[in-house]
Design a protein around this motif. Sequence first.
Motif, PDB file in Angstrom:
ATOM      1  N   CYS A  94       4.955  31.483 -29.631  1.00  0.00           N
ATOM      2  CA  CYS A  94       4.795  31.750 -28.115  1.00  0.00           C
ATOM      3  C   CYS A  94       6.078  32.481 -27.723  1.00  0.00           C
ATOM      4  O   CYS A  94       5.958  33.214 -26.801  1.00  0.00           O
ATOM      5  CB  CYS A  94       4.471  30.475 -27.372  1.00  0.00           C
ATOM      6  SG  CYS A  94       4.555  30.564 -25.569  1.00  0.00           S
ATOM      7  N   TYR A 330      -3.295  32.516 -29.391  1.00  0.00           N
ATOM      8  CA  TYR A 330      -1.913  32.471 -28.847  1.00  0.00           C
ATOM      9  C   TYR A 330      -1.604  33.167 -27.911  1.00  0.00           C
ATOM     10  O   TYR A 330      -2.103  34.279 -27.612  1.00  0.00           O
ATOM     11  CB  TYR A 330      -0.936  32.747 -30.230  1.00  0.00           C
ATOM     12  CG  TYR A 330      -0.947  33.950 -30.634  1.00  0.00           C
ATOM     13  CD1 TYR A 330      -0.012  35.104 -30.242  1.00  0.00           C
ATOM     14  CD2 TYR A 330      -1.972  34.401 -31.538  1.00  0.00           C
ATOM     15  CE1 TYR A 330       0.019  36.224 -30.756  1.00  0.00           C
ATOM     16  CE2 TYR A 330      -1.978  35.736 -32.130  1.00  0.00           C
ATOM     17  CZ  TYR A 330      -1.145  36.608 -31.792  1.00  0.00           C
ATOM     18  OH  TYR A 330      -0.913  37.970 -32.137  1.00  0.00           O
ATOM     19  N   ASN A 331      -0.408  32.638 -27.319  1.00  0.00           N
ATOM     20  CA  ASN A 331       0.182  33.556 -26.090  1.00  0.00           C
ATOM     21  C   ASN A 331       1.578  33.806 -26.537  1.00  0.00           C
ATOM     22  O   ASN A 331       2.323  33.150 -27.282  1.00  0.00           O
ATOM     23  CB  ASN A 331       0.232  32.849 -24.734  1.00  0.00           C
ATOM     24  CG  ASN A 331      -1.170  32.498 -24.368  1.00  0.00           C
ATOM     25  OD1 ASN A 331      -2.170  33.154 -24.640  1.00  0.00           O
ATOM     26  ND2 ASN A 331      -1.245  31.178 -23.762  1.00  0.00           N
ATOM     27  N   ALA A 350       2.653  26.607 -24.902  1.00  0.00           N
ATOM     28  CA  ALA A 350       2.639  26.444 -26.157  1.00  0.00           C
ATOM     29  C   ALA A 350       2.783  25.160 -26.623  1.00  0.00           C
ATOM     30  O   ALA A 350       3.295  24.096 -26.123  1.00  0.00           O
ATOM     31  CB  ALA A 350       4.142  26.914 -26.666  1.00  0.00           C
TER      32      ALA A 350
END
Length: 516
Positions: A94, A330-331, A350
Amino acid sequence: MGAFLDDLTTQMYNIIWALPLTILALGTGLYFSLRMKFPQIRLFKDMVHYLLGRDRKREDRTSKEGMSSFQAFALALGGRVGVGNIAGVATAICFGGPGAVFWMWVIAFIGAGTAFSESALAQVYKTRIDGEYKGGPAYYIERGMGGNKVAKVFAVVFALAAILANGITGPTIQAFNFADAAHNAFNLNPWIGGALMAACVAVVAFGGAKRLGRVSELVVPVMAIIYIILALVILGINFKQIPSMFGLIFSSAFKMNSVYGAIWGSTVMWGVKRGIYSNEAGYGSGAHAAASAEVSHPAKQGLAQSFSVYVDTLFVCTATAIMILSTGMYNVINEKTETVITEGVPGMAAGVGFTQKAIDSVFPGVGSVFIAIAVFFFAFTTLLSFVLYTDVNISYILKNKGEGIRKVMTNVFRSVIVVIVLIGATRSSDAAWNTADIGIGIMCWINFTALIILSTKAVKLLKDYERQKHLGLDPVFEPADCGIKNADLWTDIVKEKYADLLAKKHDVEGKRKKEA
């Protein structure tokens, strides 16, 4: 008051975990790897050999003082394989991008050399307290550095930091993550989740080091294997993503990706930081378990423990990364500007949620349940390791006191850990996370420094081991051969348990001298 503690601990955390510690961790691992000619490659066969207990007739025979080599490995691995393998990897991705995974691999590879050194030194300077082998950084810092006042101060500071991180703040984090995952998966009340975890820990913890070892050798391998198999299944289903996934990892790791180039510094920092946090090579925790093993030469346990770093990061952490990256769940956020670079899971912070979403994207409805079960076992085995690490450091602090006092204080802290697990399951705070990281950071600074000071001894241990192997011997340790003092316990160990190996060693060496 809560906000003040959060701010204070955050500032302390940022100071301790700044760039110099990253450089120290990478530098120490590289230093040992170069000086010992990369034993993590050259002696890989030996690492697996001792891990699998090929010497089980002798080495894996437990005694009243110690546990088997494999039990010590499993206990140390249980400490390494924890919530950080799920939440920690997600956090690294993240804030560091996909390239952080590569730097986790790097710190694992060179960290294997560090793990060998701290585990072998823990074996050398272990002692027998209240009928059990105990050892670790506090012991080898004091005894290995000559027992002077400075060494004793650093050893005490390390022991106190270890008690703080493993016996007080660490259990809160493990318990909360399990309770939170169980609540999401089963709508389980956090108090019930905490009580379940606390009860399981109590049953094992009060059975002593040998019970900790027995449970760990049963639970840890199964836990890790199932988790890795699931990751491989998901990767197989998403096999078309393999080239682009690995391409993204490597391009981001070397600042060749235009999307993640702006956060490259964070890529390295988060990869190294979470890599150390996960595999624990260098901050001394695994060395506590290593000291409990029953082996004929310290290098044997050093090699076995080196492999646990591979299992933790190259296998388990990579499994988490594969699930997250191959599914795109995911970021990525630029910490400095707080801008979102990649948003595969809109609005999600996260943590374990990335992994849950990754599994759900392939097996709908399975992610939350599987991760809740995985987090339970990961947290449980980590807590068992925390109990041992706390016990060992309490024994060090009270080594000059009576056995009765040590047993009382050991049981008091075991009770404290159980209570903290129960209460910690219901709440979490930045202060708890930061305080745990501060304790670990202090352990890292002291232990890395001590390992460099004692590096010559660690190198001599490996050379002595390899010299005996070259002679066709099953290596047995005699401190005088390595110029090591303050390791008197080994005289008794060799005399009591390895007299046959010692006799053969002397016979072969005597013949070689005559031939020369």
